[in-house]
Design a protein around this motif. Structure first.
Motif, PDB file in Angstrom:
ATOM      1  N   HIS A  43       0.797  -1.226   0.000  1.00 55.07           N
ATOM      2  CA  HIS A  43       0.000   0.000   0.000  1.00 55.07           C
ATOM      3  C   HIS A  43       0.834   1.282   0.000  1.00 55.07           C
ATOM      4  CE1 HIS A  43      -3.559  -2.458   0.825  1.00 55.07           C
ATOM      5  NE2 HIS A  43      -2.875  -3.053   1.782  1.00 55.07           N
ATOM      6  N   LEU A  44       1.982   1.268   0.667  1.00 51.74           N
ATOM      7  CA  LEU A  44       2.789   2.483   0.838  1.00 51.74           C
ATOM      8  C   LEU A  44       4.256   2.168   0.584  1.00 51.74           C
ATOM      9  CD1 LEU A  44       1.200   3.809   4.163  1.00 51.74           C
ATOM     10  CD2 LEU A  44       0.824   4.747   1.873  1.00 51.74           C
ATOM     11  N   ASP A  45       4.990   3.173   0.125  1.00 49.47           N
ATOM     12  CA  ASP A  45       6.428   2.954  -0.061  1.00 49.47           C
ATOM     13  C   ASP A  45       7.180   3.263   1.230  1.00 49.47           C
ATOM     14  OD1 ASP A  45       7.529   5.747  -0.037  1.00 49.47           O
ATOM     15  OD2 ASP A  45       6.215   5.970  -1.775  1.00 49.47           O
ATOM     16  N   ALA A  46       8.432   2.890   1.260  1.00 45.23           N
ATOM     17  CA  ALA A  46       9.228   2.952   2.483  1.00 45.23           C
ATOM     18  C   ALA A  46       9.359   4.362   3.051  1.00 45.23           C
ATOM     19  CB  ALA A  46      10.615   2.367   2.221  1.00 45.23           C
ATOM     20  N   SER A  47       9.187   5.380   2.222  1.00 43.21           N
ATOM     21  CA  SER A  47       9.368   6.751   2.702  1.00 43.21           C
ATOM     22  C   SER A  47       8.356   7.136   3.771  1.00 43.21           C
ATOM     23  CB  SER A  47       9.273   7.739   1.529  1.00 43.21           C
ATOM     24  OG  SER A  47       7.960   7.765   0.996  1.00 43.21           O
ATOM     25  N   PHE A  48       7.225   6.429   3.839  1.00 46.73           N
ATOM     26  CA  PHE A  48       6.213   6.736   4.854  1.00 46.73           C
ATOM     27  C   PHE A  48       6.587   6.178   6.223  1.00 46.73           C
ATOM     28  CE2 PHE A  48       3.795   7.348   0.995  1.00 46.73           C
ATOM     29  CZ  PHE A  48       2.920   8.381   1.308  1.00 46.73           C
ATOM     30  N   CYS A  49       7.490   5.224   6.250  1.00 46.67           N
ATOM     31  CA  CYS A  49       7.864   4.580   7.507  1.00 46.67           C
ATOM     32  C   CYS A  49       8.811   5.483   8.298  1.00 46.67           C
ATOM     33  CB  CYS A  49       8.529   3.242   7.220  1.00 46.67           C
ATOM     34  SG  CYS A  49       8.825   2.246   8.680  1.00 46.67           S
ATOM     35  N   GLY A  50       8.463   5.750   9.539  1.00 52.11           N
ATOM     36  CA  GLY A  50       9.262   6.629  10.388  1.00 52.11           C
ATOM     37  C   GLY A  50       8.803   8.063  10.403  1.00 52.11           C
ATOM     38  N   ARG A  51       7.768   8.386   9.610  1.00 52.79           N
ATOM     39  CA  ARG A  51       7.273   9.751   9.586  1.00 52.79           C
ATOM     40  C   ARG A  51       6.405  10.067  10.800  1.00 52.79           C
ATOM     41  NH1 ARG A  51       5.065  11.711   3.755  1.00 52.79           N
ATOM     42  NH2 ARG A  51       4.341  13.356   5.162  1.00 52.79           N
ATOM     43  N   GLU A  52       6.365  11.341  11.132  1.00 47.88           N
ATOM     44  CA  GLU A  52       5.418  11.809  12.142  1.00 47.88           C
ATOM     45  C   GLU A  52       4.007  11.631  11.600  1.00 47.88           C
ATOM     46  OE1 GLU A  52       4.544  14.001  15.859  1.00 47.88           O
ATOM     47  OE2 GLU A  52       6.256  12.866  15.094  1.00 47.88           O
ATOM     48  N   LEU A  53       3.102  11.168  12.453  1.00 48.44           N
ATOM     49  CA  LEU A  53       1.713  10.984  12.037  1.00 48.44           C
ATOM     50  C   LEU A  53       0.999  12.323  12.185  1.00 48.44           C
ATOM     51  CD1 LEU A  53      -0.316   8.988  10.993  1.00 48.44           C
ATOM     52  CD2 LEU A  53      -0.761   8.247  13.327  1.00 48.44           C
ATOM     53  N   ASP A  54       1.118  13.142  11.141  1.00 51.36           N
ATOM     54  CA  ASP A  54       0.571  14.494  11.197  1.00 51.36           C
ATOM     55  C   ASP A  54      -0.292  14.757   9.962  1.00 51.36           C
ATOM     56  OD1 ASP A  54       2.452  14.737   9.163  1.00 51.36           O
ATOM     57  OD2 ASP A  54       3.847  15.943  10.349  1.00 51.36           O
ATOM     58  N   ARG A  55      -0.739  15.991   9.810  1.00 53.94           N
ATOM     59  CA  ARG A  55      -1.616  16.338   8.686  1.00 53.94           C
ATOM     60  C   ARG A  55      -0.902  16.183   7.344  1.00 53.94           C
ATOM     61  NH1 ARG A  55      -3.190  19.765  12.900  1.00 53.94           N
ATOM     62  NH2 ARG A  55      -5.458  19.746  13.329  1.00 53.94           N
ATOM     63  N   ASP A  56       0.391  16.455   7.307  1.00 53.43           N
ATOM     64  CA  ASP A  56       1.143  16.262   6.060  1.00 53.43           C
ATOM     65  C   ASP A  56       1.158  14.792   5.658  1.00 53.43           C
ATOM     66  OD1 ASP A  56       1.712  18.939   5.743  1.00 53.43           O
ATOM     67  OD2 ASP A  56       3.666  18.819   6.731  1.00 53.43           O
ATOM     68  N   PHE A  57       1.310  13.908   6.636  1.00 50.10           N
ATOM     69  CA  PHE A  57       1.276  12.475   6.355  1.00 50.10           C
ATOM     70  C   PHE A  57      -0.055  12.090   5.717  1.00 50.10           C
ATOM     71  CE2 PHE A  57       0.108   8.155   7.515  1.00 50.10           C
ATOM     72  CZ  PHE A  57       1.240   7.418   7.200  1.00 50.10           C
ATOM     73  N   LEU A  58      -1.152  12.582   6.282  1.00 50.94           N
ATOM     74  CA  LEU A  58      -2.475  12.251   5.741  1.00 50.94           C
ATOM     75  C   LEU A  58      -2.643  12.784   4.324  1.00 50.94           C
ATOM     76  CD1 LEU A  58      -4.765  12.907   8.846  1.00 50.94           C
ATOM     77  CD2 LEU A  58      -3.859  10.725   8.032  1.00 50.94           C
ATOM     78  N   ARG A  59      -2.176  14.000   4.084  1.00 49.62           N
ATOM     79  CA  ARG A  59      -2.306  14.588   2.749  1.00 49.62           C
ATOM     80  C   ARG A  59      -1.501  13.809   1.707  1.00 49.62           C
ATOM     81  NH1 ARG A  59      -2.757  19.763   5.542  1.00 49.62           N
ATOM     82  NH2 ARG A  59      -0.484  19.850   5.765  1.00 49.62           N
ATOM     83  N   ASP A  60      -0.414  13.184   2.134  1.00 43.16           N
ATOM     84  CA  ASP A  60       0.462  12.484   1.200  1.00 43.16           C
ATOM     85  C   ASP A  60       0.037  11.043   0.921  1.00 43.16           C
ATOM     86  OD1 ASP A  60       2.005  14.746   1.028  1.00 43.16           O
ATOM     87  OD2 ASP A  60       3.548  14.052   2.443  1.00 43.16           O
ATOM     88  N   LEU A  61      -0.968  10.543   1.619  1.00 44.90           N
ATOM     89  CA  LEU A  61      -1.389   9.161   1.394  1.00 44.90           C
ATOM     90  C   LEU A  61      -1.922   8.988  -0.029  1.00 44.90           C
ATOM     91  CD1 LEU A  61      -3.264   8.307   4.727  1.00 44.90           C
ATOM     92  CD2 LEU A  61      -0.995   7.497   3.991  1.00 44.90           C
ATOM     93  N   PRO A  62      -1.536   7.919  -0.720  1.00 40.64           N
ATOM     94  CA  PRO A  62      -2.025   7.684  -2.085  1.00 40.64           C
ATOM     95  C   PRO A  62      -3.526   7.385  -2.089  1.00 40.64           C
ATOM     96  CG  PRO A  62      -0.095   6.318  -1.583  1.00 40.64           C
ATOM     97  CD  PRO A  62      -0.562   6.901  -0.296  1.00 40.64           C
ATOM     98  N   PRO A  63      -4.186   7.589  -3.224  1.00 40.13           N
ATOM     99  CA  PRO A  63      -5.598   7.235  -3.344  1.00 40.13           C
ATOM    100  C   PRO A  63      -5.810   5.753  -3.030  1.00 40.13           C
ATOM    101  CG  PRO A  63      -4.885   8.530  -5.239  1.00 40.13           C
ATOM    102  CD  PRO A  63      -3.649   8.192  -4.464  1.00 40.13           C
ATOM    103  N   GLY A  64      -6.903   5.470  -2.344  1.00 37.57           N
ATOM    104  CA  GLY A  64      -7.225   4.084  -2.020  1.00 37.57           C
ATOM    105  C   GLY A  64      -6.703   3.616  -0.680  1.00 37.57           C
TER     106      GLY A  64
END
Length: 251
Positions: free
Chosen positions: A149-170
């Motif tokens: 579902h997600l690439d490795a760049s999402f791992c270790g990120r702060e769970l913030d509004r930017d993280f939510l905005r960057d989530l791929p469709p689906g």
């Protein structure tokens, strides 16, 4: 309280603490014997214990083999529930949101031993939950992602509004389909934040193990469409030195 250390269980506990008819008294977590970490999340046991200490509730650790059979899983969970029942506990709280089959599984398993299941945030709208998460001061780090579902760049990120905005469709914004898992290092009911630092990022794969691996999957894997052939990225969180600030955004 079924406690994973992630955002859903943290929000669930918040709602339970606010409820007039619930009185959370214990935390219960499954951990991996081989890696000495929280099952699926990959968080070190010492950080889980730090959460319990800041919440002020006793923590019950259920240790499981790396790939437990249903028989082993149910035996060890039954032993943990029996110990809690001896203290007068007969209700288990879960932070599940939408997975009806998982809810039914939990309810059926608990009913077999005379327990009931409660789901304080069941079907709460994602927008409402995220508003609570940010407005109340919850803070978390993404510690595991499913490569399907997600690439490795999402791992270790702060769970913030930017993280939510960057989530791929689906991708479910709450990660309800197992897209990602998190570790909460601050919450409104914590005595103080947990200072952590990000360690290495590790990729691990899980392959089928005979016989009928999917049929023998424990409930901590059931949210994945095909968990035993998936690849996961884990961010190893480490306790930070004394006096260090909380995690904050990844560098």
């Amino acid at each position: 309280m079924s406690w994973s250390g992630g955002k859903d269980s943290a929000l669930c506990l918040h709602h339970a603490l606010q409820s007039p008819d619930l009185r959370p008294a214990h935390l219960l977590t499954t951990l991996n014997e081989h890696y000495q970490r929280v099952a699926m999340h990959g968080v070190r046991a010492e950080l889980l214990r730090a959460q319990a200490q800041r919440i002020g509730l006793p923590l019950h650790e259920v240790w499981l083999p790396e790939m437990p059979s249903m028989e082993v899983y149910e035996q060890r969970m039954s032993a943990a529930l029996d110990a809690l029942a001896a203290q007068g506990v007969r209700t288990s709280l879960f932070g599940d949101l939408h997975l009806a089959d998982l809810r039914q599984y939990r309810e059926q398993q608990l009913a077999r031993v005379g327990w009931q299941a409660r789901f304080p945030i069941w079907h709460k709208p994602a927008a409402e939950l995220w508003a609570e998460f940010f407005d109340l001061g919850f803070r978390a780090v993404v510690v595991c992602i499913n490569e399907q579902h997600l690439d490795a760049s999402f791992c270790g990120r702060e769970l913030d509004r930017d993280f939510l905005r960057d989530l791929p469709p689906g991708v479910d914004p709450c990660g309800e389909n197992g897209e990602y898992h998190s570790f909460v290092y601050d919450a409104p009911y914590f005595r103080q934040p947990i200072a952590v630092q990000r360690g290495e990022r590790v990729r691990r794969t899980y392959q089928p193990s005979p016989p009928a691996a999917e049929e023998e999957a424990t409930d901590c894997y059931r949210a994945q469409p095909d968990p035993f052939s998936a690849a996961f990225w884990y961010c190893d969180l480490l306790p930070a030195p004394a006096g260090a600030p909380p995690a904050g955004p990844a560098a």
